[in-house]
Structure formats: C-alpha cells, structure tokens
Design a protein around this motif. Structure first.
Motif, PDB file in Angstrom:
ATOM      1  N   ARG A  58       0.842  -1.190   0.000  1.00 30.82           N
ATOM      2  CA  ARG A  58       0.000   0.000   0.000  1.00 30.82           C
ATOM      3  C   ARG A  58       0.885   1.251   0.000  1.00 30.82           C
ATOM      4  NH1 ARG A  58       0.325  -1.081   5.571  1.00 30.82           N
ATOM      5  NH2 ARG A  58       0.234   0.810   6.850  1.00 30.82           N
ATOM      6  N   THR A  59       0.252   2.381  -0.266  1.00 29.73           N
ATOM      7  CA  THR A  59       1.006   3.640  -0.325  1.00 29.73           C
ATOM      8  C   THR A  59       0.401   4.631   0.647  1.00 29.73           C
ATOM      9  OG1 THR A  59       1.362   3.202  -2.655  1.00 29.73           O
ATOM     10  CG2 THR A  59       1.783   5.438  -1.928  1.00 29.73           C
ATOM     11  N   GLU A  60       1.281   5.290   1.415  1.00 31.78           N
ATOM     12  CA  GLU A  60       0.827   6.394   2.277  1.00 31.78           C
ATOM     13  C   GLU A  60       1.658   7.600   1.904  1.00 31.78           C
ATOM     14  OE1 GLU A  60       1.136   5.272   6.421  1.00 31.78           O
ATOM     15  OE2 GLU A  60      -0.353   3.664   6.169  1.00 31.78           O
ATOM     16  N   GLY A  61       1.082   8.575   1.247  1.00 31.19           N
ATOM     17  CA  GLY A  61       1.843   9.734   0.760  1.00 31.19           C
ATOM     18  C   GLY A  61       2.911   9.252  -0.211  1.00 31.19           C
ATOM     19  N   SER A  62       4.172   9.561   0.105  1.00 32.16           N
ATOM     20  CA  SER A  62       5.244   9.083  -0.780  1.00 32.16           C
ATOM     21  C   SER A  62       5.985   7.900  -0.145  1.00 32.16           C
ATOM     22  CB  SER A  62       6.208  10.218  -1.122  1.00 32.16           C
ATOM     23  OG  SER A  62       6.834  10.691   0.047  1.00 32.16           O
ATOM     24  N   THR A  63       5.269   7.138   0.697  1.00 36.19           N
ATOM     25  CA  THR A  63       5.854   5.934   1.296  1.00 36.19           C
ATOM     26  C   THR A  63       5.134   4.690   0.768  1.00 36.19           C
ATOM     27  OG1 THR A  63       6.418   7.136   3.320  1.00 36.19           O
ATOM     28  CG2 THR A  63       6.347   4.734   3.495  1.00 36.19           C
ATOM     29  N   ALA A  64       5.922   3.742   0.271  1.00 32.96           N
ATOM     30  CA  ALA A  64       5.356   2.448  -0.152  1.00 32.96           C
ATOM     31  C   ALA A  64       5.617   1.453   0.969  1.00 32.96           C
ATOM     32  CB  ALA A  64       6.006   1.978  -1.440  1.00 32.96           C
ATOM     33  N   ILE A  65       4.602   0.679   1.308  1.00 34.22           N
ATOM     34  CA  ILE A  65       4.693  -0.242   2.447  1.00 34.22           C
ATOM     35  C   ILE A  65       4.336  -1.637   1.962  1.00 34.22           C
ATOM     36  CG2 ILE A  65       3.830  -0.723   4.795  1.00 34.22           C
ATOM     37  CD1 ILE A  65       2.862   2.360   4.623  1.00 34.22           C
ATOM     38  N   LEU A  66       5.237  -2.584   2.193  1.00 31.23           N
ATOM     39  CA  LEU A  66       5.021  -3.944   1.667  1.00 31.23           C
ATOM     40  C   LEU A  66       5.249  -4.982   2.758  1.00 31.23           C
ATOM     41  CD1 LEU A  66       5.798  -5.534  -1.570  1.00 31.23           C
ATOM     42  CD2 LEU A  66       7.413  -6.233   0.171  1.00 31.23           C
ATOM     43  N   GLN A  67       4.380  -5.989   2.768  1.00 34.52           N
ATOM     44  CA  GLN A  67       4.543  -7.114   3.703  1.00 34.52           C
ATOM     45  C   GLN A  67       5.241  -8.252   2.955  1.00 34.52           C
ATOM     46  OE1 GLN A  67       3.703  -6.380   6.736  1.00 34.52           O
ATOM     47  NE2 GLN A  67       2.681  -4.489   6.077  1.00 34.52           N
ATOM     48  N   PRO A  68       6.015  -9.050   3.674  1.00 37.89           N
ATOM     49  CA  PRO A  68       6.642 -10.191   3.001  1.00 37.89           C
ATOM     50  C   PRO A  68       5.570 -11.087   2.370  1.00 37.89           C
ATOM     51  CG  PRO A  68       7.038 -10.237   5.393  1.00 37.89           C
ATOM     52  CD  PRO A  68       6.338  -8.961   5.095  1.00 37.89           C
ATOM     53  N   ALA A  69       5.915 -11.739   1.271  1.00 39.85           N
ATOM     54  CA  ALA A  69       4.913 -12.553   0.558  1.00 39.85           C
ATOM     55  C   ALA A  69       5.192 -14.033   0.779  1.00 39.85           C
ATOM     56  CB  ALA A  69       4.965 -12.241  -0.925  1.00 39.85           C
ATOM     57  N   ARG A  70       4.117 -14.821   0.803  1.00 40.55           N
ATOM     58  CA  ARG A  70       4.306 -16.267   0.839  1.00 40.55           C
ATOM     59  C   ARG A  70       4.421 -16.773  -0.588  1.00 40.55           C
ATOM     60  NH1 ARG A  70       0.207 -17.746   4.736  1.00 40.55           N
ATOM     61  NH2 ARG A  70       1.433 -16.883   6.415  1.00 40.55           N
ATOM     62  N   GLU A  71       3.619 -16.184  -1.461  1.00 39.68           N
ATOM     63  CA  GLU A  71       3.604 -16.586  -2.878  1.00 39.68           C
ATOM     64  C   GLU A  71       2.996 -15.455  -3.704  1.00 39.68           C
ATOM     65  OE1 GLU A  71       5.306 -18.632  -4.876  1.00 39.68           O
ATOM     66  OE2 GLU A  71       4.684 -20.386  -3.718  1.00 39.68           O
ATOM     67  N   LEU A  72       3.433 -15.306  -4.957  1.00 43.14           N
ATOM     68  CA  LEU A  72       2.750 -14.431  -5.913  1.00 43.14           C
ATOM     69  C   LEU A  72       2.060 -15.348  -6.921  1.00 43.14           C
ATOM     70  CD1 LEU A  72       5.478 -11.707  -6.719  1.00 43.14           C
ATOM     71  CD2 LEU A  72       3.686 -11.611  -4.974  1.00 43.14           C
ATOM     72  N   TYR A  73       1.035 -14.828  -7.599  1.00 43.77           N
ATOM     73  CA  TYR A  73       0.282 -15.660  -8.547  1.00 43.77           C
ATOM     74  C   TYR A  73       0.235 -15.006  -9.924  1.00 43.77           C
ATOM     75  CZ  TYR A  73      -0.800 -18.039  -4.284  1.00 43.77           C
ATOM     76  OH  TYR A  73      -0.663 -18.698  -3.090  1.00 43.77           O
ATOM     77  N   GLY A  74       0.530 -15.802 -10.944  1.00 46.71           N
ATOM     78  CA  GLY A  74       0.566 -15.314 -12.325  1.00 46.71           C
ATOM     79  C   GLY A  74      -0.731 -14.622 -12.725  1.00 46.71           C
ATOM     80  N   ASN A  75      -0.658 -13.749 -13.688  1.00 43.75           N
ATOM     81  CA  ASN A  75      -1.811 -12.940 -14.061  1.00 43.75           C
ATOM     82  C   ASN A  75      -1.780 -12.612 -15.545  1.00 43.75           C
ATOM     83  OD1 ASN A  75      -4.008 -11.012 -13.569  1.00 43.75           O
ATOM     84  ND2 ASN A  75      -3.285 -11.156 -11.452  1.00 43.75           N
ATOM     85  N   GLU A  76      -2.827 -11.951 -16.025  1.00 42.86           N
ATOM     86  CA  GLU A  76      -2.849 -11.494 -17.413  1.00 42.86           C
ATOM     87  C   GLU A  76      -2.585  -9.995 -17.407  1.00 42.86           C
ATOM     88  OE1 GLU A  76      -6.415 -12.523 -19.502  1.00 42.86           O
ATOM     89  OE2 GLU A  76      -5.743 -11.526 -21.329  1.00 42.86           O
ATOM     90  N   ILE A  77      -1.601  -9.586 -18.203  1.00 41.30           N
ATOM     91  CA  ILE A  77      -1.225  -8.168 -18.212  1.00 41.30           C
ATOM     92  C   ILE A  77      -1.411  -7.605 -19.620  1.00 41.30           C
ATOM     93  CG2 ILE A  77       0.702  -6.524 -17.852  1.00 41.30           C
ATOM     94  CD1 ILE A  77       0.044  -7.881 -15.254  1.00 41.30           C
ATOM     95  N   HIS A  78      -2.096  -6.467 -19.710  1.00 38.54           N
ATOM     96  CA  HIS A  78      -2.194  -5.741 -20.983  1.00 38.54           C
ATOM     97  C   HIS A  78      -1.311  -4.506 -20.843  1.00 38.54           C
ATOM     98  CE1 HIS A  78      -5.461  -8.040 -22.855  1.00 38.54           C
ATOM     99  NE2 HIS A  78      -5.750  -8.334 -21.585  1.00 38.54           N
ATOM    100  N   VAL A  79      -0.184  -4.513 -21.524  1.00 42.29           N
ATOM    101  CA  VAL A  79       0.766  -3.402 -21.356  1.00 42.29           C
ATOM    102  C   VAL A  79       0.275  -2.211 -22.195  1.00 42.29           C
ATOM    103  CG1 VAL A  79       3.160  -2.671 -21.621  1.00 42.29           C
ATOM    104  CG2 VAL A  79       2.648  -5.075 -21.087  1.00 42.29           C
ATOM    105  N   PRO A  80       0.053  -1.059 -21.557  1.00 47.16           N
ATOM    106  CA  PRO A  80      -0.378   0.111 -22.352  1.00 47.16           C
ATOM    107  C   PRO A  80       0.787   0.672 -23.174  1.00 47.16           C
ATOM    108  CG  PRO A  80      -0.174   0.697 -20.015  1.00 47.16           C
ATOM    109  CD  PRO A  80       0.159  -0.764 -20.121  1.00 47.16           C
ATOM    110  N   GLY A  81       0.474   1.486 -24.171  1.00 41.01           N
ATOM    111  CA  GLY A  81       1.519   2.155 -24.947  1.00 41.01           C
ATOM    112  C   GLY A  81       2.359   3.037 -24.029  1.00 41.01           C
ATOM    113  N   ASP A  82       3.612   3.185 -24.374  1.00 40.28           N
ATOM    114  CA  ASP A  82       4.564   3.888 -23.498  1.00 40.28           C
ATOM    115  C   ASP A  82       4.465   5.399 -23.705  1.00 40.28           C
ATOM    116  OD1 ASP A  82       6.794   4.819 -22.087  1.00 40.28           O
ATOM    117  OD2 ASP A  82       7.914   2.981 -22.493  1.00 40.28           O
ATOM    118  N   ILE A  83       4.090   6.125 -22.652  1.00 34.27           N
ATOM    119  CA  ILE A  83       3.979   7.591 -22.761  1.00 34.27           C
ATOM    120  C   ILE A  83       5.350   8.210 -23.063  1.00 34.27           C
ATOM    121  CG2 ILE A  83       4.209   8.079 -20.264  1.00 34.27           C
ATOM    122  CD1 ILE A  83       1.992  10.286 -20.742  1.00 34.27           C
TER     123      ILE A  83
END
Ligand code: S3P
Length: 424
Positions: free
Chosen positions: A206-231
């Motif tokens: 999660r993000t609080e202002g300009s701080t990103a906060i992350l908890q350790p992960a047990r596992e990540l799961y594959g997903n479908e990604i649609h990459v937008p055009g690069d600005i």
C-alpha cells in the motif's frame, strides 16, 4: 540517420508497450506461481535483456507474436545461472533484478554494456545491504559488474534521497522475501507500476503519501497483463505534433498513469492544443488516445514533484521548448546526468550546435525559445532518447541533421523511424 525539414506530420500512431511495465511483468511473472500472459510486451532490447536474464535462471518464457508467456516457478523457484547475467543497456533490469537476487540461495554476477557499467548502483547497494544483502561492486567503483551473494533479508524503513522507482522497486522486491515489513519513503512519489502490479499478483502493498509499504509474501500468482503504450515513446510524437507546422497526430492507447503523465501537464502549461480523446480508467493502469495539433507555445518552469513524472521525457521537452516563445526553466533534474548518457550535457551541447539559446545549470537548463534551429551532426552517445529527440528536431530545423548511432532506438522503440516516416 539523416533528417530534413518536413511540411507537417499527420495521421495516427500506435506506440509500443510501456518499457517499465513490460520489465515488471516478466520479472514478477517469473517469481509468481503459474503462467503470466503478457499482451503488447515491448520487444525493445532492454526488455529482451530482462527475458534473457530470467531464462538463464530456469524460467520458461515463450514469445508468440505480441504476447509473451512466462511460466513462473514461484517465489523460490529461480535457479543459479551458469554464467554472468547480462543486463545490456538496462538500468531497470540491473536495479530491480538485484532486489530479487539479494534474497536467493545462490550467488550471481550481473553486468551490462559500457553505459550500465558507469551508472550509479550504490543507490541500491546501500539499502539492500541494510536489509542484510551481500552485494559487491566488482571494480569497487559503485557500478556494475555486481556480485550478489543471496542472504536471508529483513525489512527496513528506508528514506531515499532520490525519487527513483528503480530504487524503490528494488527494495520492495527484496522485501517480498524479507522478514518483517518493508517501507520506502521518497522525497516525492516516483512511478508506481511496481506497487500496482505487485498488488495484482497478490502481494500486500500500500502507499501512504510518498511511502510504499510492503509485507513479506508467501507466494505471488501469475496474471494477465495488458501493457499500455509507453507515454515516454508517445512523447516524441506529442512534441513533434506540437512544433512541426501543419501537424495533427492521434496517438493511440497511451498509458497515462498520474505518476508518468507530467508531459501532459507541461504541454498544457505551454499552451498546447492537446486533448485526451478516449480515456479508459477501468484497468489498473489508465490509458487514453492523445490528439495533438501544431500550437503556438510559450515557455514555462518545470521543477519539483513534476520532475519524476516526466524524467525520461525531459530531452524532448527541452527540444520542444526551443520552439516556445520566451524562457523555459528546467530545475531539480540532476538525475538526468546519470541516465543512459549525461542527458543534461548532451542535450545542451546538441541544442547549442543547432543554434538554440540554452544555458546549462547545476540541476537543469534554461532555454530561451524562438530562435530558428539549423541542422547539425549530433552524436546520440548510443542513448535512445537522445537519438529520437534529435530525429524530431531534424524534421523541424533548416538544413540537414545527421544523428550518429541512430540505431540505438532499438532499446525502447525499434519501429520509431518507420512510424515517423508514416506520419510525414
Ligand atoms: C524506470 C524508472 C526511471 C526511468 C527509467 C525507468 C523504471 O528511473 O528513468 O527509464 O522502470 O522504474 P529512476 O527510477 O532511476 O528515476
């Protein structure tokens, strides 16, 4: 590559997939469980370096046309590579992968081309070491090659001096494997693609202002990604359409994540005829079609929190400012000195060679616009964004402009010259 004045750019262009999002989709897919299907993956040399690094660590990655399939092996499924990992010209590959490698149960050496071997890596070595990592700059100069000996890590709260998504993401990736929470505070928010995509893959972030906060992960799961055009690739056509006479360009399906869309703010502040035609805010990463027409521009000031939101677009924004009436001031942009080239110096030298009135400052430049430019020979220094910037300027200047090593556009936009030709 040679360029001369054109009488307008007209038509539609679909720019290739976003470089930052493409890198992340393969990296996160590789350490996730299951298959990640990536549409519109950028086939630029930088993103191909990322694919090859993970293939060397035992990940099966298939390329089928515009789609890339990553068969992830889970958070702890990487294998020790048989040889040095070559990150090519890619700072994103080098810095983000280091965060992952710091936590593995093997050692590895990372390197890259001449430019990568000059870019600062202390900015990741320091925080990762605070997390317990063992990373050595082989030549003891704070740059790659880096020898990384995987270790158990613990979370930290790191306050970064620079607003850098590469630093932030490197720490967050290490944090996935760490004991306890990881926090990264930046002077202002940098691009947040890692946070958005990690969440999609099941991480608790999660993000609080300009701080990103992350908890350790047990596992990540594959997903479908649609990459937008690069600005950052769209930026060349945005600026070209605004400064070349008789122009109207529609740029389709561009990522307009608010941490990346600083160029739109600047163009509007300069009086640009720019409109967002079709917006799609449904998915994690917002996209839009952008319509630009030749405009009478005026100078502006670009500084502060806006800088990270347009850092890669500053070369072409500086070029555009040469066609704006009055003064444009760019400050707080010292980071430009440590990109693929010293973009501050290279831009000031190149613009000056073309007859522009530009003054280099400690952390930016001052451009007095309105002076007509004339063609020159420009050394791109093998920097893709410099090559594309001067290609655009060559279309707007009197006489002929020659861009040396123009083929380096293949780093982020292999079809750039074809797309440009189609519009002219
Ligand atoms: C990137 C972050 C930016 C940007 C680079 C890509 C990323 O670098 O310049 O082209 O994908 O995270 P910094 O994080 O060093 O500012």
């Amino acid at each position: 590559m040679k360029f001369s004045k054109i009488n307008g750019l007209r038509g539609q262009v679909v720019v290739p997939g976003d470089k930052s999002i493409s890198h992340r989709s393969v990296m996160f897919g590789s350490i996730a469980k299951g298959t990640t299907e990536i549409h519109n993956y950028l086939k630029g040399a930088d993103c191909l370096s990322t694919i090859s690094c993970f293939q060397k660590m035992g990940i099966s990655i298939e390329q089928k046309g515009d789609t890339v399939l990553v068969h992830g092996n889970g958070l702890h499924g990487l294998k020790r590579p048989d040889s040095v990992l070559d990150c090519g010209n890619s700072g994103t590959t080098t810095r983000l992968i280091s965060g992952i490698l710091a936590a593995q149960d093997f050692d590895v050496t990372l390197t890259g081309d001449d430019s990568i071997q000059k870019r600062p890596m202390k900015r990741i070595i320091e925080p990762l070491s605070l997390m317990g990592a063992d990373i050595v700059s082989v030549k003891d100069n704070g740059c790659a090659p880096l020898k990384i000996i995987g270790k158990p890590l613990h979370g930290i709260h790191y306050t970064s001096k620079v607003a850098s998504a590469q630093v932030k993401s490197s720490i967050l990736l290490a944090g996935l494997y760490a004991k306890g929470e990881t926090r990264v505070t930046e002077p202002c928010l940098s691009r947040n693609h890692s946070e958005i995509m990690l969440k999609l893959f099941g991480a608790e972030v999660r993000t609080e202002g300009s701080t990103a906060i992350l908890q350790p992960a047990r596992e990540l799961y594959g997903n479908e990604i649609h990459v937008p055009g690069d600005i950052s690739s769209a930026a060349f056509f945005i600026c070209a359409g605004l400064i070349a006479p008789n122009s109207e360009i529609l740029i389709k399906n561009v990522g307009i994540n608010p941490t990346r869309d600083g160029i739109l703010t600047v163009c509007k502040a300069m009086g640009a005829d720019l409109s967002i035609v079709k917006e799609d805010r449904e998915k994690g990463e917002p996209t839009a079609d952008i319509l630009v027409r030749t405009s009478k521009l005026h100078g502006t000031t670009i500084d502060g929190p806006l800088i990270p939101a347009l850092i890669d677009e500053l070369p072409v924004i500086a070029a555009m400012a040469c066609f704006a009436e009055g003064k444009t001031v760019i400050k707080d942009a010292a980071e430009l000195k440590v990109k693929e080239s010293n973009r501050l110096r290279v831009m000031v030298d190149g613009l000056t060679a073309m007859g522009a009135h530009v003054i280099e400052t400690e952390d930016g430049m001052i451009i007095h616009g309105g002076k007509p430019l004339c063609g020159a020979v420009i050394d791109s220094r093998l920097d893709h964004r410099i090559a594309m910037t001067f290609a655009i300027l060559g279309l707007c200047a009197e006489g002929e402009t020659k861009v040396l090593h123009g083929e380096c556009v293949n780093i982020s936009y292999p079809e750039f010259y074809e797309d440009l030709r189609r519009l002219s």
